[in-house]
Design a protein around this motif. Sequence first.
Motif, PDB file in Angstrom:
ATOM      1  N   ILE A 135       0.869  -1.180   0.000  1.00  0.00           N
ATOM      2  CA  ILE A 135       0.000   0.000   0.000  1.00  0.00           C
ATOM      3  C   ILE A 135       0.900   1.222   0.000  1.00  0.00           C
ATOM      4  O   ILE A 135       1.875   1.297   0.755  1.00  0.00           O
ATOM      5  CB  ILE A 135      -0.924   0.025   1.225  1.00  0.00           C
ATOM      6  CG1 ILE A 135      -1.969  -1.085   1.120  1.00  0.00           C
ATOM      7  CG2 ILE A 135      -1.614   1.379   1.369  1.00  0.00           C
ATOM      8  CD1 ILE A 135      -2.902  -1.149   2.298  1.00  0.00           C
ATOM      9  N   ARG A 136       0.572   2.176  -0.860  1.00  0.00           N
ATOM     10  CA  ARG A 136       1.344   3.410  -0.969  1.00  0.00           C
ATOM     11  C   ARG A 136       0.370   4.582  -1.073  1.00  0.00           C
ATOM     12  O   ARG A 136      -0.721   4.440  -1.624  1.00  0.00           O
ATOM     13  CB  ARG A 136       2.260   3.383  -2.197  1.00  0.00           C
ATOM     14  CG  ARG A 136       3.260   2.225  -2.192  1.00  0.00           C
ATOM     15  CD  ARG A 136       4.055   2.173  -3.503  1.00  0.00           C
ATOM     16  NE  ARG A 136       4.989   1.049  -3.531  1.00  0.00           N
ATOM     17  CZ  ARG A 136       6.224   1.083  -3.059  1.00  0.00           C
ATOM     18  NH1 ARG A 136       6.690   2.199  -2.526  1.00  0.00           N
ATOM     19  NH2 ARG A 136       7.007   0.021  -3.112  1.00  0.00           N
ATOM     20  N   TYR A 137       0.773   5.732  -0.554  1.00  0.00           N
ATOM     21  CA  TYR A 137      -0.130   6.881  -0.548  1.00  0.00           C
ATOM     22  C   TYR A 137       0.355   8.061  -1.378  1.00  0.00           C
ATOM     23  O   TYR A 137      -0.412   8.988  -1.612  1.00  0.00           O
ATOM     24  CB  TYR A 137      -0.363   7.351   0.896  1.00  0.00           C
ATOM     25  CG  TYR A 137      -1.340   6.483   1.649  1.00  0.00           C
ATOM     26  CD1 TYR A 137      -2.709   6.711   1.582  1.00  0.00           C
ATOM     27  CD2 TYR A 137      -0.895   5.417   2.424  1.00  0.00           C
ATOM     28  CE1 TYR A 137      -3.608   5.916   2.254  1.00  0.00           C
ATOM     29  CE2 TYR A 137      -1.786   4.606   3.113  1.00  0.00           C
ATOM     30  CZ  TYR A 137      -3.145   4.858   3.021  1.00  0.00           C
ATOM     31  OH  TYR A 137      -4.031   4.058   3.694  1.00  0.00           O
ATOM     32  N   CYS A 138       1.609   8.052  -1.805  1.00  0.00           N
ATOM     33  CA  CYS A 138       2.137   9.247  -2.466  1.00  0.00           C
ATOM     34  C   CYS A 138       2.918   8.886  -3.724  1.00  0.00           C
ATOM     35  O   CYS A 138       4.108   8.560  -3.643  1.00  0.00           O
ATOM     36  CB  CYS A 138       3.021  10.027  -1.497  1.00  0.00           C
ATOM     37  SG  CYS A 138       3.722  11.521  -2.232  1.00  0.00           S
ATOM     38  N   PRO A 139       2.278   8.953  -4.887  1.00  0.00           N
ATOM     39  CA  PRO A 139       3.010   8.640  -6.121  1.00  0.00           C
ATOM     40  C   PRO A 139       4.124   9.637  -6.430  1.00  0.00           C
ATOM     41  O   PRO A 139       5.073   9.301  -7.134  1.00  0.00           O
ATOM     42  CB  PRO A 139       1.919   8.667  -7.203  1.00  0.00           C
ATOM     43  CG  PRO A 139       0.824   9.499  -6.621  1.00  0.00           C
ATOM     44  CD  PRO A 139       0.866   9.265  -5.149  1.00  0.00           C
ATOM     45  N   VAL A 140       4.028  10.852  -5.899  1.00  0.00           N
ATOM     46  CA  VAL A 140       5.134  11.802  -6.059  1.00  0.00           C
ATOM     47  C   VAL A 140       6.358  11.268  -5.324  1.00  0.00           C
ATOM     48  O   VAL A 140       7.486  11.334  -5.819  1.00  0.00           O
ATOM     49  CB  VAL A 140       4.739  13.199  -5.521  1.00  0.00           C
ATOM     50  CG1 VAL A 140       5.927  14.148  -5.551  1.00  0.00           C
ATOM     51  CG2 VAL A 140       3.583  13.783  -6.329  1.00  0.00           C
ATOM     52  N   CYS A 141       6.131  10.719  -4.129  1.00  0.00           N
ATOM     53  CA  CYS A 141       7.229  10.180  -3.315  1.00  0.00           C
ATOM     54  C   CYS A 141       7.794   8.890  -3.885  1.00  0.00           C
ATOM     55  O   CYS A 141       9.013   8.703  -3.935  1.00  0.00           O
ATOM     56  CB  CYS A 141       6.755   9.895  -1.895  1.00  0.00           C
ATOM     57  SG  CYS A 141       5.993  11.267  -1.031  1.00  0.00           S
ATOM     58  N   ASP A 142       6.896   7.978  -4.255  1.00  0.00           N
ATOM     59  CA  ASP A 142       7.370   6.619  -4.518  1.00  0.00           C
ATOM     60  C   ASP A 142       6.856   6.003  -5.823  1.00  0.00           C
ATOM     61  O   ASP A 142       6.894   4.784  -5.985  1.00  0.00           O
ATOM     62  CB  ASP A 142       7.010   5.700  -3.349  1.00  0.00           C
ATOM     63  CG  ASP A 142       5.516   5.728  -3.016  1.00  0.00           C
ATOM     64  OD1 ASP A 142       4.704   6.005  -3.911  1.00  0.00           O
ATOM     65  OD2 ASP A 142       5.168   5.457  -1.860  1.00  0.00           O
ATOM     66  N   GLY A 143       6.402   6.846  -6.758  1.00  0.00           N
ATOM     67  CA  GLY A 143       6.011   6.308  -8.056  1.00  0.00           C
ATOM     68  C   GLY A 143       7.146   5.544  -8.721  1.00  0.00           C
ATOM     69  O   GLY A 143       6.938   4.531  -9.391  1.00  0.00           O
ATOM     70  N   ASP A 273       1.763  20.379   5.652  1.00  0.00           N
ATOM     71  CA  ASP A 273       0.602  19.874   4.923  1.00  0.00           C
ATOM     72  C   ASP A 273      -0.716  20.517   5.337  1.00  0.00           C
ATOM     73  O   ASP A 273      -1.717  20.398   4.621  1.00  0.00           O
ATOM     74  CB  ASP A 273       0.495  18.352   5.083  1.00  0.00           C
ATOM     75  CG  ASP A 273       1.672  17.615   4.453  1.00  0.00           C
ATOM     76  OD1 ASP A 273       2.443  18.259   3.722  1.00  0.00           O
ATOM     77  OD2 ASP A 273       1.814  16.402   4.687  1.00  0.00           O
ATOM     78  N   VAL A 274      -0.744  21.182   6.506  1.00  0.00           N
ATOM     79  CA  VAL A 274      -1.951  21.874   6.931  1.00  0.00           C
ATOM     80  C   VAL A 274      -2.208  23.099   6.059  1.00  0.00           C
ATOM     81  O   VAL A 274      -3.310  23.660   6.042  1.00  0.00           O
ATOM     82  CB  VAL A 274      -1.858  22.255   8.433  1.00  0.00           C
ATOM     83  CG1 VAL A 274      -0.931  23.443   8.643  1.00  0.00           C
ATOM     84  CG2 VAL A 274      -3.227  22.512   9.036  1.00  0.00           C
ATOM     85  N   VAL A 275      -1.186  23.516   5.305  1.00  0.00           N
ATOM     86  CA  VAL A 275      -1.285  24.611   4.337  1.00  0.00           C
ATOM     87  C   VAL A 275      -1.394  24.003   2.942  1.00  0.00           C
ATOM     88  O   VAL A 275      -0.762  22.981   2.651  1.00  0.00           O
ATOM     89  CB  VAL A 275      -0.038  25.525   4.418  1.00  0.00           C
ATOM     90  CG1 VAL A 275      -0.070  26.601   3.341  1.00  0.00           C
ATOM     91  CG2 VAL A 275       0.073  26.151   5.800  1.00  0.00           C
ATOM     92  N   LEU A 276      -2.182  24.600   2.085  1.00  0.00           N
ATOM     93  CA  LEU A 276      -2.331  24.081   0.727  1.00  0.00           C
ATOM     94  C   LEU A 276      -1.005  24.168  -0.023  1.00  0.00           C
ATOM     95  O   LEU A 276      -0.363  25.215  -0.064  1.00  0.00           O
ATOM     96  CB  LEU A 276      -3.399  24.885  -0.031  1.00  0.00           C
ATOM     97  CG  LEU A 276      -3.764  24.381  -1.433  1.00  0.00           C
ATOM     98  CD1 LEU A 276      -4.373  22.991  -1.359  1.00  0.00           C
ATOM     99  CD2 LEU A 276      -4.723  25.342  -2.121  1.00  0.00           C
ATOM    100  N   GLY A 277      -0.573  23.046  -0.606  1.00  0.00           N
ATOM    101  CA  GLY A 277       0.687  23.034  -1.344  1.00  0.00           C
ATOM    102  C   GLY A 277       1.119  21.612  -1.626  1.00  0.00           C
ATOM    103  O   GLY A 277       0.352  20.657  -1.461  1.00  0.00           O
ATOM    104  N   LEU A 278       2.351  21.444  -2.039  1.00  0.00           N
ATOM    105  CA  LEU A 278       2.887  20.123  -2.348  1.00  0.00           C
ATOM    106  C   LEU A 278       3.171  19.380  -1.039  1.00  0.00           C
ATOM    107  O   LEU A 278       3.992  19.807  -0.236  1.00  0.00           O
ATOM    108  CB  LEU A 278       4.184  20.264  -3.165  1.00  0.00           C
ATOM    109  CG  LEU A 278       4.828  18.979  -3.652  1.00  0.00           C
ATOM    110  CD1 LEU A 278       3.936  18.256  -4.655  1.00  0.00           C
ATOM    111  CD2 LEU A 278       6.192  19.267  -4.286  1.00  0.00           C
ATOM    112  N   ASP A 279       2.488  18.254  -0.840  1.00  0.00           N
ATOM    113  CA  ASP A 279       2.658  17.492   0.392  1.00  0.00           C
ATOM    114  C   ASP A 279       3.919  16.640   0.317  1.00  0.00           C
ATOM    115  O   ASP A 279       3.862  15.419   0.076  1.00  0.00           O
ATOM    116  CB  ASP A 279       1.431  16.605   0.646  1.00  0.00           C
ATOM    117  CG  ASP A 279       0.204  17.416   1.028  1.00  0.00           C
ATOM    118  OD1 ASP A 279       0.331  18.634   1.193  1.00  0.00           O
ATOM    119  OD2 ASP A 279      -0.889  16.823   1.153  1.00  0.00           O
TER     120      ASP A 279
END
Length: 314
Positions: A135-143, A273-279
């Motif tokens: 299971i993965r949640y961030c394709p930017v991180c681990d695509g 991440d509480v601010v809108l932007g790149l997580d």
Amino acid sequence: MDDKPLDCLVIGGGPAGLTAAIYLSRYHLDILVVDGGKSRAAWIPCTHNHAGYPEGISGVELLERMRDQARKYGTKIQTEHVTKLERDEETGLFTATWGSGKAIARSVLLATGVTNRRPPMDEALHDEALAAGLIRYCPVCDGYEVTDKKVGVIGSGKGGVNEAIFLRSFTADVTLIAADKAIDISAEDRARLEEAGIATIDGPAEAVAAMGECITIDTAEGHFTFDSVYPALGSDTHTQLADMLGADLSQDNCLRVDSHQRTNIPGFYAAGDVVLGLDQISHAMGEGGVASTTIRNDLVKQTPLRRAAKTEAG
């Protein structure tokens, strides 16, 4: 806590909050970090995007190193969950309350982040699958880690479509599975999926189970097995304390800040991440650095920061 107000209270001990804490302590300010111990960064089995770690580093180890570095410069860190935050309009001071006490501070940095919504499965099995990369949640991180593998995306609507198409640049084998009964997307988005060669499966995605080196999703159409699954189910931003102060929120329920991480409430700042932007860890750390320097400069406008001259020992 001491009767003297803190210069800054940092709420949240993830990458943004701890980076800010390191900066603030090195500015010789009196600060406290109050952290509930649930940073999303701790979910990361091994991040390869964080510069300086060619072999990667786990989120748990990174946070531990950051805490050690912050403490080296005098940061106090308390494991608590802040339940109430108030601001005195006359004095401008903030009061934060938690189960075992409270703190009063001249400024507050909110770095409470977000929590990803999980797929329907046992919590312990979820954590094991996450650690194994099933299971993965961030394709930017681990695509990159799913290059040429068989990937499933659980999600409905535009969010699921966008994540599936993003992952298509890493592998030709991507399937979008509806979280609910059916894929609910526009004709335009369906055409985008078809053009990219992304298969779709109607839901609901009722159960997710890890099986050795694979992960299986049960749907009304049957059982489907993948090398990795990305839940594109959205996330919950932790803005409850900001709501108590009346801070401005975006339509995405993220805090609105200026270019220096100030909110619309004087003395109240936000980062990560509480601010809108790149997580991303790097982005959160950058915002932590900006916020801490802004806090320092804003405090100095109220009370000049003057280092006392050294005296020779008698």
